[in-house]
Design a protein around this motif. Structure first.
Motif, PDB file in Angstrom:
ATOM      1  N   ARG A 184       0.831  -1.210   0.000  1.00  0.00           N
ATOM      2  CA  ARG A 184       0.000   0.000   0.000  1.00  0.00           C
ATOM      3  C   ARG A 184       0.866   1.262   0.000  1.00  0.00           C
ATOM      4  O   ARG A 184       0.592   2.221  -0.733  1.00  0.00           O
ATOM      5  CB  ARG A 184      -0.919  -0.014   1.220  1.00  0.00           C
ATOM      6  CG  ARG A 184      -1.741   1.247   1.373  1.00  0.00           C
ATOM      7  CD  ARG A 184      -2.916   1.052   2.288  1.00  0.00           C
ATOM      8  NE  ARG A 184      -2.587   0.902   3.687  1.00  0.00           N
ATOM      9  CZ  ARG A 184      -2.369   1.925   4.520  1.00  0.00           C
ATOM     10  NH1 ARG A 184      -2.399   3.166   4.067  1.00  0.00           N
ATOM     11  NH2 ARG A 184      -2.106   1.705   5.791  1.00  0.00           N
ATOM     12  N   GLU A 187       2.492   2.191  -3.306  1.00  0.00           N
ATOM     13  CA  GLU A 187       1.535   2.744  -4.274  1.00  0.00           C
ATOM     14  C   GLU A 187       1.763   2.205  -5.687  1.00  0.00           C
ATOM     15  O   GLU A 187       1.638   2.931  -6.680  1.00  0.00           O
ATOM     16  CB  GLU A 187       1.594   4.282  -4.276  1.00  0.00           C
ATOM     17  CG  GLU A 187       1.217   4.895  -2.926  1.00  0.00           C
ATOM     18  CD  GLU A 187       1.211   6.413  -2.949  1.00  0.00           C
ATOM     19  OE1 GLU A 187       1.959   6.989  -3.778  1.00  0.00           O
ATOM     20  OE2 GLU A 187       0.470   7.020  -2.167  1.00  0.00           O
ATOM     21  N   VAL A 214      -8.043  -1.328   2.551  1.00  0.00           N
ATOM     22  CA  VAL A 214      -7.631   0.055   2.279  1.00  0.00           C
ATOM     23  C   VAL A 214      -6.775   0.112   1.024  1.00  0.00           C
ATOM     24  O   VAL A 214      -6.947   0.997   0.170  1.00  0.00           O
ATOM     25  CB  VAL A 214      -6.878   0.642   3.483  1.00  0.00           C
ATOM     26  CG1 VAL A 214      -6.307   2.018   3.134  1.00  0.00           C
ATOM     27  CG2 VAL A 214      -7.804   0.767   4.679  1.00  0.00           C
ATOM     28  N   ARG A 218      -7.867   2.210  -2.257  1.00  0.00           N
ATOM     29  CA  ARG A 218      -7.083   3.350  -2.743  1.00  0.00           C
ATOM     30  C   ARG A 218      -6.659   3.173  -4.196  1.00  0.00           C
ATOM     31  O   ARG A 218      -6.337   4.153  -4.870  1.00  0.00           O
ATOM     32  CB  ARG A 218      -5.872   3.580  -1.843  1.00  0.00           C
ATOM     33  CG  ARG A 218      -6.272   4.117  -0.478  1.00  0.00           C
ATOM     34  CD  ARG A 218      -5.080   4.499   0.357  1.00  0.00           C
ATOM     35  NE  ARG A 218      -5.501   5.012   1.660  1.00  0.00           N
ATOM     36  CZ  ARG A 218      -4.673   5.388   2.620  1.00  0.00           C
ATOM     37  NH1 ARG A 218      -3.361   5.309   2.423  1.00  0.00           N
ATOM     38  NH2 ARG A 218      -5.124   5.832   3.782  1.00  0.00           N
ATOM     39  N   GLY A 220      -8.776   2.089  -6.239  1.00  0.00           N
ATOM     40  CA  GLY A 220     -10.037   2.282  -6.949  1.00  0.00           C
ATOM     41  C   GLY A 220     -10.672   0.998  -7.434  1.00  0.00           C
ATOM     42  O   GLY A 220     -11.474   1.020  -8.372  1.00  0.00           O
ATOM     43  N   ASP A 246     -11.481   4.381   6.280  1.00  0.00           N
ATOM     44  CA  ASP A 246     -10.506   4.842   5.280  1.00  0.00           C
ATOM     45  C   ASP A 246     -10.829   4.257   3.908  1.00  0.00           C
ATOM     46  O   ASP A 246     -10.772   4.959   2.891  1.00  0.00           O
ATOM     47  CB  ASP A 246      -9.089   4.415   5.684  1.00  0.00           C
ATOM     48  CG  ASP A 246      -8.494   5.306   6.756  1.00  0.00           C
ATOM     49  OD1 ASP A 246      -9.080   6.357   7.045  1.00  0.00           O
ATOM     50  OD2 ASP A 246      -7.428   4.942   7.299  1.00  0.00           O
ATOM     51  N   ALA A 250     -12.035   6.246   0.455  1.00  0.00           N
ATOM     52  CA  ALA A 250     -11.302   6.097  -0.802  1.00  0.00           C
ATOM     53  C   ALA A 250     -12.206   5.612  -1.929  1.00  0.00           C
ATOM     54  O   ALA A 250     -12.104   6.086  -3.069  1.00  0.00           O
ATOM     55  CB  ALA A 250     -10.138   5.125  -0.611  1.00  0.00           C
ATOM     56  N   ARG A 284     -17.615   9.598  -6.458  1.00  0.00           N
ATOM     57  CA  ARG A 284     -16.349  10.060  -7.035  1.00  0.00           C
ATOM     58  C   ARG A 284     -16.581  11.257  -7.958  1.00  0.00           C
ATOM     59  O   ARG A 284     -17.543  11.318  -8.666  1.00  0.00           O
ATOM     60  CB  ARG A 284     -15.681   8.926  -7.822  1.00  0.00           C
ATOM     61  CG  ARG A 284     -15.105   7.836  -6.916  1.00  0.00           C
ATOM     62  CD  ARG A 284     -14.417   6.783  -7.755  1.00  0.00           C
ATOM     63  NE  ARG A 284     -13.812   5.777  -6.906  1.00  0.00           N
ATOM     64  CZ  ARG A 284     -12.599   5.877  -6.334  1.00  0.00           C
ATOM     65  NH1 ARG A 284     -11.891   6.934  -6.542  1.00  0.00           N
ATOM     66  NH2 ARG A 284     -12.112   4.917  -5.583  1.00  0.00           N
TER      67      ARG A 284
END
Length: 284
Positions: A184, A187, A214, A218, A220, A246, A250, A284
């Motif tokens: 995570r 990234e 998470v 993040r 998507g 969280d 996201a 979004r």
């Protein structure tokens, strides 16, 4: 708790600090509260004298002294910018740590070396860390998972990511947890990373499951929605509620709203719950 200036200004000499640190090295967390902080004082004294003494300890015939030497070397820090927590004497310390990684017979010392590599943030540590990712001792695998991302560079990122993906399937929950955290934090978005996270969204280790949710959110990936709803609706979801919120923020997916309303009923009005509901309402 002592400030960094107080730790750096400990009046005791290096020999005394080493003697006391050896005695305090294996104290429990409860016992450490009343300890003298000799180890931390050494780590906050980035002088040539401390460096040389730590290197000498790493060459000792006594495994406990080698462990202490590695712990000091690993966290010697540059105090010019304390907030940055940058390592000091990286070249000199890595030379010693890499030699120990190649020759050390004691598992407890190797655990400290794997741990120290993460604090040195040096890409040269990746090779020995990769070699330990299937080590029989879970503590070594744990610190491999912790340290790899800190030593990642553009040149070795693919190797680091592959190793972390492998460690997300480790038999030890703490190893899986930190492998997922590492992915995570890096990234990196790939099908392999997403699939590794998806496999762990229902992990029996709550923290590992939370990191997976998470991480996937993040990126998507809407495959996180269904397991996230399950987690939010579970009566024991408070154990990972921070992760769940969280992930909901996201994803910003309206399908999460009924589960979030249930969380709100259980926990009452909270800023983080309200933020998640707002995000999922607006989308979004």
């Amino acid at each position: 708790m002592a400030t960094w200036r107080e730790r750096a200004g400990d009046p005791r000499g290096v020999d005394e600090l080493v003697r006391v640190a050896l005695a305090e090295f294996d104290l429990s967390d409860e016992e450490l509260r009343s300890a003298t902080g000799a180890l931390v004082a050494l780590q906050f004294r980035p002088t040539r004298e401390v460096l040389d003494r730590a290197c000498e300890l790493c060459r000792s015939a006594d495994a406990d002294e080698r462990r202490l030497g590695v712990r000091v070397l690993g966290e010697l820090r540059d105090l010019d910018d304390p907030a940055a927590a940058l390592p000091a004497f990286v070249g000199e310390s890595m030379e010693v740590l890499l030699a120990l990684a190649a020759t050390e017979p004691d598992t407890d010392v190797l655990i400290e070396v794997a741990r120290a590599f993460g604090y040195r943030r040096d890409p040269r540590a990746v090779e020995p860390l990769l070699g330990w990712r299937r080590h029989e001792d879970p503590s070594i695998r744990f610190f491999v998972a912790c340290s790899l991302r800190r030593c990642s560079t553009q040149d070795n990122e693919a190797q680091v990511v592959d190793a972390l993906i492998e460690l997300t399937g480790d038999e030890d929950g703490a190893v899986r947890d930190y492998a997922l955290f590492g992915l995570r934090e890096l990234e990196v978005d790939s099908a392999e990373v997403r699939d590794a996270m998806l496999r762990r969204v229902r992990d029996p280790d709550d923290s590992a499951a939370g990191e997976a949710l998470v991480g996937l959110a993040r990126l998507g990936d809407e495959r996180a929605v269904a397991p996230l709803i399950e987690r939010l609706q579970h009566p024991d979801s408070h154990r990972i509620i921070a992760y769940g919120l969280d992930a909901a923020i996201a994803l910003a997916n309206p399908r999460l709203l009924p589960a979030l309303r249930l969380v709100e009923q259980r926990l009452g009005e909270r800023p983080d719950v309200s933020q998640a509901i707002k995000a999922c309402t607006e989308g979004r």
